[in-house]
Design an enzyme around this catalytic site. Structure first.
Site, mmCIF file in Angstrom:
data_model
loop_
_atom_site.group_PDB
_atom_site.id
_atom_site.type_symbol
_atom_site.label_atom_id
_atom_site.label_comp_id
_atom_site.label_asym_id
_atom_site.label_seq_id
_atom_site.Cartn_x
_atom_site.Cartn_y
_atom_site.Cartn_z
ATOM 1 N N SER A 184 0.794 -1.226 0.000
ATOM 2 C CA SER A 184 0.000 0.000 0.000
ATOM 3 C C SER A 184 0.828 1.279 0.000
ATOM 4 O O SER A 184 0.339 2.316 -0.425
ATOM 5 C CB SER A 184 -0.958 0.000 1.189
ATOM 6 O OG SER A 184 -0.260 -0.239 2.388
ATOM 7 N N HIS A 212 -5.293 -3.686 -2.268
ATOM 8 C CA HIS A 212 -5.019 -2.722 -3.341
ATOM 9 C C HIS A 212 -4.987 -3.362 -4.724
ATOM 10 O O HIS A 212 -4.745 -2.686 -5.713
ATOM 11 C CB HIS A 212 -3.700 -1.986 -3.091
ATOM 12 C CG HIS A 212 -3.821 -0.915 -2.056
ATOM 13 N ND1 HIS A 212 -4.343 0.329 -2.330
ATOM 14 C CD2 HIS A 212 -3.493 -0.904 -0.748
ATOM 15 C CE1 HIS A 212 -4.318 1.060 -1.233
ATOM 16 N NE2 HIS A 212 -3.811 0.341 -0.253
ATOM 17 N N LYS A 243 -11.771 0.091 -1.266
ATOM 18 C CA LYS A 243 -10.868 0.833 -2.147
ATOM 19 C C LYS A 243 -11.473 0.893 -3.550
ATOM 20 O O LYS A 243 -12.368 1.691 -3.768
ATOM 21 C CB LYS A 243 -9.484 0.226 -2.055
ATOM 22 C CG LYS A 243 -8.901 0.598 -0.679
ATOM 23 C CD LYS A 243 -7.643 -0.071 -0.284
ATOM 24 C CE LYS A 243 -7.219 0.510 1.064
ATOM 25 N NZ LYS A 243 -6.469 -0.441 1.870
HETATM 26 C C1 LIG Z 1 -6.440 -0.527 3.239
HETATM 27 C C2 LIG Z 1 -5.855 -1.870 3.510
HETATM 28 C C3 LIG Z 1 -6.485 -2.761 4.360
HETATM 29 C C4 LIG Z 1 -7.702 -2.367 5.149
HETATM 30 O O1 LIG Z 1 -8.815 -2.246 4.363
HETATM 31 P P1 LIG Z 1 -10.100 -1.442 4.934
HETATM 32 O O2 LIG Z 1 -11.220 -2.033 4.212
HETATM 33 O O3 LIG Z 1 -9.850 -0.006 4.640
HETATM 34 O O4 LIG Z 1 -10.142 -1.704 6.408
HETATM 35 C C5 LIG Z 1 -5.946 -4.022 4.503
HETATM 36 N N1 LIG Z 1 -4.811 -4.382 3.849
HETATM 37 C C6 LIG Z 1 -4.160 -3.529 3.030
HETATM 38 C C7 LIG Z 1 -2.926 -3.979 2.328
HETATM 39 C C8 LIG Z 1 -4.655 -2.246 2.846
HETATM 40 O O5 LIG Z 1 -4.008 -1.402 2.055
#
Ligand SMILES: *Cc1c(COP(=O)(O)O)cnc(C)c1O
Length: 397
Positions: A184, A212, A243
């Site tokens: 990320s 992602h 996302k």
């Molecule tokens: C954003 C993210 C999460 C968490 O996801 P949410 O739905 O926002 O809680 C988990 N793992 C990675 C690699 C992320 O970038």
């Protein structure tokens, strides 16, 4: 009589952050999440969101959400195991399982809950976790909650992971090899084929967090398992609905028994209320779009290539990124925060990120383009980045 404040140590730490230039105030978004939005009273180009496909404010998602509110109400009313499993929750899980080509799927309240809840449910104190050093915080927390022994391998170094597994081969306990699909902060891709090979050689469970990569990589955005042709060889696939899908939530895909087990043992599933109907219905509409409009993903990648090329032409250093996540490396955390603040003043929203989110000395401004940005907006963003970076000495003049 006066009492001393038992939380005074927090105020002292806030003061330290201010002195170090790493303190931040939350910016307030005053419009929907769009390529150009309004925040803190300013109109800015938004290169800070995870709204990869521009679905967060998409009319079809909004209509689906409104219809679901009218039909099923504002809230689910209970946790999944009591009365909080609505028919649409089950429908979304079936939909995602089919999309990911797995037997079953469970949806959690967030990606964070999916990771933390799953790792801590399937492993215990006698087990071993082999984890990439840059894995997401929710994986790290899940590892800690499981009380399993944690072994960290060098970033994207599958040979190092195999070496650790080899060293553990005479030890009891289960082994879980775990990586982010797309990292990320850096936007690079986990070396899934080599990791899967190591996991298979040593009988480890393979788990991938595609937060992602969902909606970004693979056919119609099916993620890294699809991107690398690893179907059937990754036992636990995590994805997010927060996302590219544009709404909220996380999910785990895998065998029917894995999902049944999580229905019985994953603590966020058991002890936290399920999604409001609007969230679930909007997610369903997003999967319709993924399947019907693959050109959105094409546009995301076209924009990504165009933007990265323009940055390179200006001499920016964007690290190892292979995806729409494009860090602009600046070194010190205070510089990243000042750069971000100055960009905002000039009409560009890009997040400054420093320690402890990334290692010391590797602070950056992280930018993420979306399918919804126009070339004009991207040109203007790069122009602002270059102008401010030259003025601040981040780029030589
Ligand atoms: C954003 C993210 C999460 C968490 O996801 P949410 O739905 O926002 O809680 C988990 N793992 C990675 C690699 C992320 O970038």
């Amino acid at each position: 009589m006066s009492h001393s404040n038992p939380l005074a140590y927090l105020s002292a730490q806030i003061e330290e952050m201010r002195a170090a230039g790493t303190y931040y105030r939350l910016r307030e978004l005053e419009s929907a999440c769009e390529p150009v939005c309004r925040a803190d009273g300013r109109e800015v180009i938004n290169l800070a969101s995870n709204n990869y496909l521009g679905l967060a404010n998409h009319p079809k998602l909004k209509e689906a959400a409104i219809r679901a509110v009218q039909q099923f109400g504002a809230g689910a009313g209970a946790v999944r195991t009591i009365t909080g499993t609505m028919a649409i929750h089950m429908e979304l899980e079936r939909r995602i399982a089919a999309f990911k080509n797995t037997e079953a799927c469970v949806v959690f309240q967030s990606g964070f809950a999916a990771n933390a809840g799953t790792v801590s449910a399937i492993l215990g104190p006698d087990d071993h976790i082999i984890s990439d050093e840059l894995n997401h915080a929710s994986i790290i927390d899940g590892c800690r909650l499981s009380k399993a022994k944690i072994h960290v391998f060098r970033h994207r170094d599958a040979a190092h992971a195999a070496e650790i597994l080899d060293g553990l081969k005479d030890q009891g306990g289960r082994k879980l090899l775990i990586t982010d699909g797309v990292f990320s902060m850096d936007g690079d891709i986990g070396p899934l084929p080599a990791l899967v090979e190591a996991a298979e050689k040593y009988g480890a469970i393979m788990m991938v967090d595609d937060a992602h990569a969902s909606g970004v990589l693979g056919r119609n955005g099916r993620g890294t398992v699809d991107h690398f042709g690893m179907h059937g060889r990754v036992q636990v696939q995590v994805g997010t609905l927060s996302k590219a899908i544009g709404v909220l939530g996380g999910y785990v895909c895998g065998s029917r028994d894995l999902i049944e087990y999580l229905y019985h043992r994953a603590r966020p599933f058991l002890f936290s209320t399920s999604h409001p109907p609007a969230v679930t219905a909007a997610c369903m509409a997003a999967f319709d779009i993924l399947e019907q409009e693959p050109e959105r993903i094409q546009r995301l990648w076209d924009n990504t290539r165009y933007y990265k090329e323009a940055l390179r032409a200006h001499g920016f250093y964007t690290g190892a990124s292979e995806t729409p996540i494009t860090p602009i490396m600046v070194g010190e955390a205070a510089t990243a925060h000042r750069f971000s603040a100055e960009l905002f003043e000039q009409g560009l929203w890009a997040t400054g990120i420093g320690f402890p989110t990334v290692p010391r000395g590797k602070a950056r401004v992280r930018t993420i383009v979306t399918a919804a940005h126009t070339r004009e907006q991207l040109d203007r963003a790069v122009e602002i980045l270059a102008r401010v970076a030259r003025r601040m000495g981040i780029l030589s003049a």
